[in-house]
Design a protein around this motif. Structure first.
Motif, PDB file in Angstrom:
ATOM      1  N   GLN A   1       0.697  -1.202   0.101  1.00 14.59           N
ATOM      2  CA  GLN A   1       0.123  -0.210   0.215  1.00 14.59           C
ATOM      3  C   GLN A   1       0.803   1.294   0.118  1.00 14.59           C
ATOM      4  O   GLN A   1       0.393   2.179  -0.839  1.00 14.59           O
ATOM      5  CB  GLN A   1      -0.931   0.105   1.099  1.00 14.59           C
ATOM      6  CG  GLN A   1      -1.683   1.320   1.659  1.00 14.59           C
ATOM      7  CD  GLN A   1      -2.813   0.877   2.799  1.00 14.59           C
ATOM      8  OE1 GLN A   1      -2.635   0.173   3.467  1.00 14.59           O
ATOM      9  NE2 GLN A   1      -3.597   1.655   2.707  1.00 14.59           N
ATOM     10  N   LYS A   2       2.025   1.451   0.612  1.00 19.49           N
ATOM     11  CA  LYS A   2       2.134   2.406   0.972  1.00 19.49           C
ATOM     12  C   LYS A   2       3.494   3.132  -0.458  1.00 19.49           C
ATOM     13  O   LYS A   2       3.487   3.541  -0.507  1.00 19.49           O
ATOM     14  CB  LYS A   2       3.726   2.562   2.245  1.00 19.49           C
ATOM     15  CG  LYS A   2       2.778   2.410   3.830  1.00 19.49           C
ATOM     16  CD  LYS A   2       4.118   2.159   4.782  1.00 19.49           C
ATOM     17  CE  LYS A   2       3.531   2.490   6.008  1.00 19.49           C
ATOM     18  NZ  LYS A   2       4.996   2.498   7.299  1.00 19.49           N
TER      19      LYS A   2
ATOM     20  N   ALA B   1       0.928   4.364  -3.358  1.00 23.17           N
ATOM     21  CA  ALA B   1       0.788   5.510  -2.773  1.00 23.17           C
ATOM     22  C   ALA B   1       1.947   6.007  -3.363  1.00 23.17           C
ATOM     23  O   ALA B   1       1.213   7.309  -3.954  1.00 23.17           O
ATOM     24  CB  ALA B   1       0.985   5.649  -1.465  1.00 23.17           C
ATOM     25  N   GLU B   2       3.098   6.344  -3.104  1.00 19.45           N
ATOM     26  CA  GLU B   2       3.658   6.994  -3.412  1.00 19.45           C
ATOM     27  C   GLU B   2       3.872   7.034  -4.906  1.00 19.45           C
ATOM     28  O   GLU B   2       3.985   7.904  -5.539  1.00 19.45           O
ATOM     29  CB  GLU B   2       5.410   6.395  -2.677  1.00 19.45           C
ATOM     30  CG  GLU B   2       6.619   7.135  -2.911  1.00 19.45           C
ATOM     31  CD  GLU B   2       8.073   6.550  -3.080  1.00 19.45           C
ATOM     32  OE1 GLU B   2       8.521   7.237  -1.556  1.00 19.45           O
ATOM     33  OE2 GLU B   2       7.823   5.459  -3.185  1.00 19.45           O
TER      34      GLU B   2
ATOM     35  N   GLU C   1       1.762   6.801  -7.159  1.00 21.62           N
ATOM     36  CA  GLU C   1       0.141   6.980  -7.623  1.00 21.62           C
ATOM     37  C   GLU C   1       0.629   8.771  -7.686  1.00 21.62           C
ATOM     38  O   GLU C   1       0.125   9.597  -8.281  1.00 21.62           O
ATOM     39  CB  GLU C   1      -0.947   6.372  -7.093  1.00 21.62           C
ATOM     40  CG  GLU C   1      -1.506   5.091  -7.229  1.00 21.62           C
ATOM     41  CD  GLU C   1      -2.432   4.928  -6.302  1.00 21.62           C
ATOM     42  OE1 GLU C   1      -2.621   3.373  -6.925  1.00 21.62           O
ATOM     43  OE2 GLU C   1      -2.440   5.117  -6.022  1.00 21.62           O
ATOM     44  N   GLY C   2       1.327   9.197  -6.148  1.00 20.49           N
ATOM     45  CA  GLY C   2       1.327  10.603  -5.984  1.00 20.49           C
ATOM     46  C   GLY C   2       2.486  10.839  -7.666  1.00 20.49           C
ATOM     47  O   GLY C   2       2.057  11.979  -7.309  1.00 20.49           O
TER      48      GLY C   2
ATOM     49  N   ARG D   1      -3.365  -2.954  -6.750  1.00 20.75           N
ATOM     50  CA  ARG D   1      -4.158  -3.138  -5.650  1.00 20.75           C
ATOM     51  C   ARG D   1      -4.584  -4.956  -6.382  1.00 20.75           C
ATOM     52  O   ARG D   1      -4.027  -4.544  -7.742  1.00 20.75           O
ATOM     53  CB  ARG D   1      -5.181  -3.104  -5.600  1.00 20.75           C
ATOM     54  CG  ARG D   1      -6.182  -2.753  -6.373  1.00 20.75           C
ATOM     55  CD  ARG D   1      -7.451  -1.698  -6.611  1.00 20.75           C
ATOM     56  NE  ARG D   1      -6.723  -0.552  -5.563  1.00 20.75           N
ATOM     57  CZ  ARG D   1      -6.967   0.623  -6.610  1.00 20.75           C
ATOM     58  NH1 ARG D   1      -7.182   0.255  -8.177  1.00 20.75           N
ATOM     59  NH2 ARG D   1      -6.235   1.990  -6.470  1.00 20.75           N
TER      60      ARG D   1
END
Length: 522
Positions: free
Chosen positions: A333-334, A337-338, A340-341, A474
């Protein structure tokens, strides 16, 4: 008459005398090595001090026994009659630095069957010439120029993953990651990509050959004369005498074929519009004065070296990193998230220079390198004149001294009480802390002999892993692979997971309850 009696006695008891002489020779050798040898005062048990058969007995597991010896005897241990192993990280810099006078021991590195390669060259002066000719094709600038090749292979990995998702089938990432490295290096080296990522077996037969070479290392190191004899075996006969020998000669003949192909293209005026590793090595321009164009038989060692290195080390680092990301939902997940940002468009190409700025992805890659170990056993060096002192023990010139990533990367004083824990966040702290961790990181070696392919390896790691986890944010999970199997290694110079059944390799699949709408990526 007396002379005749003596001759008769010697003839009658010749086998007894021969046996007694042999026993006396072995006994005197053991006594000398254990009690009178220059290394006699270095701590360690009796058997490794007197015979290399002790190391051969453990075969690919000797690195674990060496660790046990250090636990018993301390930071310096005698592990063969002429070799000392060290664990103190400060010693690594004393041996491996730019301009080092410590050379490679011929007996150990010749056993790898690549004596004419840059990697396998024992003398430092000859290595300097060969490395100078090879450096331009592995510079960061050259890697950035040819990054498109790496991007193309990353897209193919994602396409295979998508096909598995669509069919609800697991995907063999163990071989796919290795195929990335070999497809890239074959394109870099010969201008003729192996295209393993397009094949049904993803190059599994080739990787079995590369892996199968390993057991020959210990046999050839123990009996150098056996190696000389074995390598004179006709290639067609070698597989019938020994499977590992068949793999060695098979790889050699493949490399000869590639070199001859490059030469033929040069003679016929065929051009790719860019230089490759071997068109560069065959070009007399812009070379050191002492450089001489190698023969095909000499160059095949260079080809052999880069292919096997690509097949093992970088691919295994990607395997270890991806397994641990998918095996830990919080890390997955982390990381996503990085990514995607930083890259809102999931279908865009992810540039290497942008990916390497991402701190958490960098942590994932460093942990993958740390826990795949590269060369898991040891990288021995020869102590130069007039000798050197390590941990209060003077080692005379000619002594072989070694250290290993297995122990450097698992140092509890640096990586904490759980050094085998995959923890990318450990690399995102204060710069002083990260530098302390980096001081113990040696997946590519260090100094003059540091792996020439390191810039290319980093490009493959960042682009492949970054692209894969951005495309599949995911739902991916590990399939039929356990943490225990991923932590188990055999040492055949490179580190290998000792699996035997096809379904034990690292594979990934999409959870049935997960989102199957990962973007198409052809």
């Amino acid at each position: 008459m007396a002379d005749a009696s003596v001759i008769g006695f010697l003839y009658q008891y010749k086998w007894h005398i021969l046996a007694a002489t042999l026993v006396a020779y072995v006994a005197s050798t053991c006594v000398y090595r254990r009690f009178f040898h220059p290394l006699a005062k270095v701590p360690g048990p009796f058997l490794p001090a007197v015979t290399k058969l002790y190391q051969s007995y453990y075969n690919g597991r000797y690195y674990l026994e060496v660790e046990k010896l250090h636990q018993q005897y301390g930071p310096i241990v005698r592990i063969t009659p002429d070799e000392v192993h060290l664990t103190d990280p400060a010693n690594y810099e004393k041996i491996n630095y730019v301009g080092t006078k410590y050379s490679k021991p011929p007996n150990y590195y010749n056993a790898l069957c690549v004596p004419n390669s840059t990697f396998g060259t024992p003398p430092n002066d000859i290595h300097r010439i060969r490395r100078g000719a090879l450096n331009p094709m592995f510079s960061r600038q050259k890697v950035l120029e040819l990054e498109g090749i790496v991007q193309q292979k990353a897209r193919k990995v994602c396409a295979r993953m998508q096909a598995g998702v669509d069919k609800n089938e697991p995907v063999d990432l163990h071989h796919a990651f290795r195929a990335v490295s070999v497809d890239v290096i074959s394109d870099f080296a010969f201008g003729e990509c192996y295209n393993f990522l397009d094949k049904d077996d993803i190059g599994a037969n080739f990787f079995a050959m590369a892996r199968g070479i390993g057991p020959a290392l210990w046999a050839f190191q123990q009996f150098p004369s056996l190696q000389s004899l074995a390598l004179k075996t006709p290639p067609w006969m070698a597989p019938y005498l020994s499977t590992p020998l068949g793999y060695v000669t098979g790889m050699q003949m493949e490399c000869v074929r590639q070199i001859e192909g490059v030469k033929a293209n040069i003679e016929q005026g065929k051009s790719l519009g860019r230089q490759t590793i071997f068109t560069t090595l065959l070009d007399e321009e812009n070379k050191p004065d002492a450089y001489q164009i190698p023969t095909t038989w000499q160059l095949k060692d260079e080809a052999y070296s880069v292919l096997v290195a690509a097949a093992d080390t970088t691919g295994n680092a990607m395997t270890v990193a991806a397994f641990n990301v998918l095996n830990n939902p919080e890390i997955y997940q982390k990381l996503v998230a990085e990514l995607e940002g930083a890259f809102p468009n999931p279908n865009a190409a992810l540039p290497f220079v942008e990916l390497e700025k991402l701190p958490y992805l960098t942590g994932v890659i460093k942990e993958g390198l740390r826990l795949s170990f590269g060369v898991i056993g040891r990288l021995p060096r020869v102590v130069p004149s007039p000798g050197a002192t390590f941990n209060d023990h003077f080692l005379p010139a000619g002594t072989v001294v070694s250290m290993s990533s297995w122990m450097m990367h698992r140092d509890t004083s640096v990586f904490g009480p759980e050094p085998m824990k995959f923890e990318p966040a450990r690399w995102t702290g204060p710069i002083e802390k990260v530098r302390r961790l980096d001081a113990n990181m040696v997946p590519f070696g260090r100094g003059t002999r540091q792996c020439v392919g390191m810039p290319l390896a980093y490009a493959e790691l960042y682009v492949t892993l970054g692209t894969l986890f951005r495309r599949f944010p995911r739902g991916l999970k590990v399939w039929n692979t356990t943490e225990e199997t991923m932590r188990d290694y055999e040492d055949f110079f490179s580190s290998y997971h000792p699996h035997s059944r096809k379904d034990e390799w690292f594979r990934a699949c999409m959870e049935k309850s997960g989102q199957r709408g990962a973007p198409e990526y052809g």
